[in-house]
Design a protein around this motif. Sequence first.
Motif, PDB file in Angstrom:
ATOM      1  N   ASP A 148       0.725  -1.276   0.174  1.00 35.06           N
ATOM      2  CA  ASP A 148       0.148   0.135  -0.003  1.00 35.06           C
ATOM      3  C   ASP A 148       0.898   1.252  -0.054  1.00 35.06           C
ATOM      4  N   ASP A 149       1.996   1.149   0.787  1.00 28.86           N
ATOM      5  CA  ASP A 149       2.985   2.343   0.882  1.00 28.86           C
ATOM      6  C   ASP A 149       4.368   1.475   0.927  1.00 28.86           C
ATOM      7  N   ASP A 177       8.676   2.716   0.896  1.00 31.55           N
ATOM      8  CA  ASP A 177       9.855   3.809   1.013  1.00 31.55           C
ATOM      9  C   ASP A 177      10.956   3.072   1.207  1.00 31.55           C
TER      10      ASP A 177
END
Length: 146
Positions: free
Chosen positions: A121-122, A124
């Motif tokens: 979903d996310d 980094d």
Amino acid sequence: MSTVELSFSALPVHVRTARLIVTAVARRSGVAEPLLDEVRLAVGEACSRAVEAHRRHCPDEPVRLELSGADRRFEVTVSDTVPGDDTPGDLQAAVDADEFEHGWGEGTSELGLAVIAGLADDVDIAATPKGVQIRMSWPAEAEATI
């Protein structure tokens, strides 16, 4: 949820074990059943990338995972100890733009990053002189039970 930390030697056989553990913790953290396959696959890709990097550069160093949950999110960070050539901004920009041209290997890492970006979903990514960290997160419906 408390933070769960896991480290394993850089052997491909341990990636399966890491996926099983992460899936179990994700389930207990409230991640919806339909998302568990995405969690398992994304973590498997990140762990496979880290194992391959370690096998080439530092085979005696363990791959590390950190699992945590806060604010109705389940987060996994896969860390290696192979220094990254790019700046964190370059890697993150590649993820954001779906352009994967990082030279970690024979193209498999680029594909792996694309898979991770599509499943999590996310995402980094941080490359530092101490290694590369891939942080992924998914929504958690319920409060953690661990």
